[in-house]
Scaffold this motif. Structure first.
Motif, PDB file in Angstrom:
ATOM      1  N   UNK A   1      50.304  68.847   7.069  1.00 46.04           N
ATOM      2  CA  UNK A   1      51.066  69.951   7.661  1.00 46.04           C
ATOM      3  C   UNK A   1      50.768  70.131   9.139  1.00 46.04           C
ATOM      4  N   UNK A   2      49.879  69.314   9.679  1.00 44.89           N
ATOM      5  CA  UNK A   2      49.534  69.413  11.096  1.00 44.89           C
ATOM      6  C   UNK A   2      50.496  68.625  11.976  1.00 44.89           C
ATOM      7  N   UNK A   3      50.248  68.690  13.289  1.00 41.90           N
ATOM      8  CA  UNK A   3      51.079  67.994  14.261  1.00 41.90           C
ATOM      9  C   UNK A   3      50.200  66.992  15.013  1.00 41.90           C
ATOM     10  N   UNK A   4      50.452  65.711  14.791  1.00 39.63           N
ATOM     11  CA  UNK A   4      49.585  64.682  15.386  1.00 39.63           C
ATOM     12  C   UNK A   4      49.893  64.415  16.858  1.00 39.63           C
ATOM     13  N   UNK A   5      50.948  65.053  17.375  1.00 40.64           N
ATOM     14  CA  UNK A   5      51.307  64.860  18.789  1.00 40.64           C
ATOM     15  C   UNK A   5      50.188  65.259  19.741  1.00 40.64           C
ATOM     16  N   UNK A   6      49.273  66.076  19.279  1.00 40.47           N
ATOM     17  CA  UNK A   6      48.168  66.525  20.138  1.00 40.47           C
ATOM     18  C   UNK A   6      47.111  65.445  20.321  1.00 40.47           C
ATOM     19  N   UNK A   7      47.093  64.451  19.441  1.00 38.18           N
ATOM     20  CA  UNK A   7      45.959  63.532  19.468  1.00 38.18           C
ATOM     21  C   UNK A   7      46.327  62.051  19.366  1.00 38.18           C
ATOM     22  N   UNK A   8      47.596  61.718  19.067  1.00 37.24           N
ATOM     23  CA  UNK A   8      47.883  60.295  18.844  1.00 37.24           C
ATOM     24  C   UNK A   8      47.739  59.448  20.109  1.00 37.24           C
ATOM     25  N   UNK A   9      47.876  60.096  21.284  1.00 39.01           N
ATOM     26  CA  UNK A   9      47.821  59.353  22.547  1.00 39.01           C
ATOM     27  C   UNK A   9      46.567  58.514  22.676  1.00 39.01           C
ATOM     28  N   UNK A  10      45.449  59.114  22.289  1.00 40.54           N
ATOM     29  CA  UNK A  10      44.189  58.384  22.469  1.00 40.54           C
ATOM     30  C   UNK A  10      44.171  57.097  21.637  1.00 40.54           C
ATOM     31  N   UNK A  11      44.830  57.144  20.492  1.00 39.55           N
ATOM     32  CA  UNK A  11      44.866  55.965  19.619  1.00 39.55           C
ATOM     33  C   UNK A  11      45.628  54.828  20.280  1.00 39.55           C
ATOM     34  N   UNK A  12      46.812  55.134  20.819  1.00 37.53           N
ATOM     35  CA  UNK A  12      47.576  53.993  21.323  1.00 37.53           C
ATOM     36  C   UNK A  12      47.281  53.656  22.779  1.00 37.53           C
ATOM     37  N   UNK A  13      46.849  54.634  23.566  1.00 37.68           N
ATOM     38  CA  UNK A  13      46.485  54.307  24.946  1.00 37.68           C
ATOM     39  C   UNK A  13      45.275  53.383  24.977  1.00 37.68           C
ATOM     40  N   UNK A  14      44.438  53.564  23.961  1.00 32.36           N
ATOM     41  CA  UNK A  14      43.209  52.783  23.864  1.00 32.36           C
ATOM     42  C   UNK A  14      43.485  51.282  23.903  1.00 32.36           C
ATOM     43  N   UNK A  15      44.605  50.886  23.298  1.00 35.02           N
ATOM     44  CA  UNK A  15      44.896  49.458  23.179  1.00 35.02           C
ATOM     45  C   UNK A  15      45.058  48.766  24.527  1.00 35.02           C
ATOM     46  N   UNK A  16      45.606  49.481  25.500  1.00 37.32           N
ATOM     47  CA  UNK A  16      45.800  48.889  26.820  1.00 37.32           C
ATOM     48  C   UNK A  16      44.442  48.553  27.425  1.00 37.32           C
ATOM     49  N   UNK A  17      43.504  49.482  27.293  1.00 36.02           N
ATOM     50  CA  UNK A  17      42.161  49.264  27.831  1.00 36.02           C
ATOM     51  C   UNK A  17      41.414  48.203  27.008  1.00 36.02           C
ATOM     52  N   UNK A  18      41.552  48.271  25.698  1.00 35.25           N
ATOM     53  CA  UNK A  18      40.830  47.340  24.825  1.00 35.25           C
ATOM     54  C   UNK A  18      41.304  45.904  25.015  1.00 35.25           C
ATOM     55  N   UNK A  19      42.623  45.735  25.073  1.00 34.52           N
ATOM     56  CA  UNK A  19      43.161  44.375  25.103  1.00 34.52           C
ATOM     57  C   UNK A  19      43.231  43.788  26.505  1.00 34.52           C
ATOM     58  N   UNK A  20      43.345  44.630  27.519  1.00 32.95           N
ATOM     59  CA  UNK A  20      43.565  44.099  28.864  1.00 32.95           C
ATOM     60  C   UNK A  20      42.562  44.568  29.904  1.00 32.95           C
ATOM     61  N   UNK A  21      41.699  45.519  29.551  1.00 30.81           N
ATOM     62  CA  UNK A  21      40.704  46.008  30.502  1.00 30.81           C
ATOM     63  C   UNK A  21      39.591  44.988  30.709  1.00 30.81           C
ATOM     64  N   UNK A  22      38.881  45.115  31.846  1.00 35.05           N
ATOM     65  CA  UNK A  22      37.749  44.217  32.120  1.00 35.05           C
ATOM     66  C   UNK A  22      36.523  44.719  31.354  1.00 35.05           C
ATOM     67  N   UNK A  23      35.524  43.848  31.269  1.00 30.09           N
ATOM     68  CA  UNK A  23      34.285  44.238  30.592  1.00 30.09           C
ATOM     69  C   UNK A  23      33.665  45.459  31.293  1.00 30.09           C
ATOM     70  N   UNK A  24      33.708  45.447  32.636  1.00 32.94           N
ATOM     71  CA  UNK A  24      33.119  46.571  33.393  1.00 32.94           C
ATOM     72  C   UNK A  24      33.856  47.875  33.065  1.00 32.94           C
TER      73      UNK A  24
END
Ligand code: FAD
Length: 386
Positions: free
Chosen positions: A79-102
């Motif tokens: 019954x909740x609204x995931x719009x408040x928190x889903x961003x962190x889940x999918x934004x993470x992929x850009x950093x995980x897959x394409x970010x540098x080790x540093x």
């Protein structure tokens, strides 16, 4: 009960138990106040769910995308609204897959610890709309910095996030070899940027979604905050969008089940003309139909997530999962509202709130027509229309 409800039962049960402590009164209060559900997001963060996709070596739990979708599904299903928190889940992929080790070492442990939030992504611009190649926000390299000017719209959760993924042109469209070339991705640290070239203005909207217009006026971003290579940003963003679509599909599945369960319960309880309304086939059938659509869409969600986790191409499946799930949730929303009759419009039943919330996903993060044209062109080989 969904055929996949048993998948990842430990995650499902734990998230369900957490969500159960934020009941209907909580979400009604947040919706009415147009507030951000701080306590809920904090609880999810403290329990480690917001760091689900961060590998263990950086302090997260290293779950797969399939497992992460279960978290989002349970939020909407409760019954909740995931719009408040889903961003962190999918934004993470850009950093995980394409970010540098540093970059990963600098940011991921702090995000995993809940000290930083990576909830915002600025892609959409007012004049470009869905035509991302036409974005005008320009980042010009000056020594060890980029100087950014331009504007974004619908940048969600930026007021509740320290970090933002930003897509900007580093080569103006007129000078780019291809329309999709010449864009780059940056990690903007709002703590350094606010008041130094970054301003934001909230957009009041239908669904209590924390979302903003964002303006860049000579904002300086250090070169080390560019993610990946200059000019290749569009590809990185597309990659992340597949994850986003699959996660949103799971949210829609959660919504769909919530509507079906609520509708079935009300149809059993509500007595009119001396019989439960659910005894009438005219009331039963739309609920049964909605249930089937939700179940069918769920199969595509699992297929898309499995492909994504196996690092295989999943553009078609991610788009289909999001489209089918958003449609199924919306059909379930209509059936649920209709079953509730007038009471469906009363805020205390939550149906009108969830009805509004589930409608969003036929438009964002990608609208129905754009998915249909993707399938027509890229899967069926029909002529390109734009
Ligand atoms: C609440 C909310 C939160 C959002 N959060 C974010 C965010 O965090 N970050 C971000 O970058 N963006 C975000 N967005 C933006 C969202 O991704 C876009 O609104 C969406 O992709 C549609 O783009 P648009 O609004 O510019 O519509 P437009 O591109 O103007 O399209 C309008 C309509 O025309 C249709 N259309 C356009 N071109 C064609 C065509 N060639 N053929 C057929 N139909 C067409 C579209 O399907 C759509 O129905 C958010 C939007 C909302 C409403």
């Amino acid at each position: 009960m969904s055929s996949h409800a048993a998948d990842h039962p430990e995650i499902r049960d734990a998230v369900r138990a957490l969500c159960a402590t934020f009941g209907s009164a909580y979400w009604q209060r947040i919706d009415e106040a147009r507030a951000y559900p701080e306590e809920f997001v904090d609880a999810l963060t403290r329990a480690g769910w917001m760091a689900a996709l961060i590998p263990e070596q950086y302090g997260g739990s290293g779950l797969s995308l399939a497992e992460a979708t279960v978290i989002m599904e349970e939020v909407t299903r409760s019954g909740g609204n995931a719009g408040c928190c889903h961003g962190q889940m999918y934004n993470m992929n850009t950093l995980l897959r394409h970010g540098s080790e540093a970059q990963k070492r600098k940011y991921l442990p702090q995000i995993a610890a809940g000290d930083l939030r990576l909830q915002a992504m600025g892609v959409t611009e007012p004049s470009a709309g869905t035509d991302t190649g036409s974005i005008k926000t320009l980042a010009v390299r000056k020594g060890d910095r980029y100087v950014v000017n331009g504007q974004k719209v619908w940048t969600s959760r930026l007021q509740h996030s320290e970090l933002m993924i930003l897509l900007a042109r580093t080569t103006p469209l007129a000078d780019a070899r291809k329309k999709t070339d010449g864009m780059s991705v940056f990690l903007v640290d709002k703590r350094e940027a606010l008041g130094r070239g970054l301003t934001m203005r909230p957009i009041r909207n239908m669904v209590n979604h924390e979302t903003n217009e964002v303006f860049f006026d000579n904002l300086e971003i250090p070169v080390e905050n560019r993610i990946g290579e200059e000019g290749h940003g569009f590809r990185y963003i597309l990659d992340g969008l597949n994850a986003e679509r699959i996660l949103i599909a799971a949210e829609c599945i959660g919504d769909g089940h919530w509507f079906v369960e609520r509708a079935a319960k009300y149809a059993k309880d509500r007595v009119v003309f001396g019989r439960p309304i659910g005894q009438n086939q005219g009331v039963q059938f739309p609920i049964a139909e909605a249930y089937m659509e939700v179940e069918a869409a769920d199969l595509m969600r699992w297929k898309a997530a499995a492909l994504y986790d196996a690092n295989k191409p999943c553009g078609a499946e991610a788009n289909m999962a999001k489209h089918l799930a958003a449609k199924a949730a919306w059909e379930a929303a209509n059936a649920c509202l209709q079953t509730h009759g007038g009471f469906g419009f009363a805020a205390e039943y939550d149906v009108e709130r969830k009805f509004r919330e589930s409608r969003l996903y036929l438009v964002a993060p990608i609208s129905t027509n754009l998915i249909l044209s993707y399938i027509a062109e890229h899967v069926l080989g029909l002529p390109r229309s734009f």
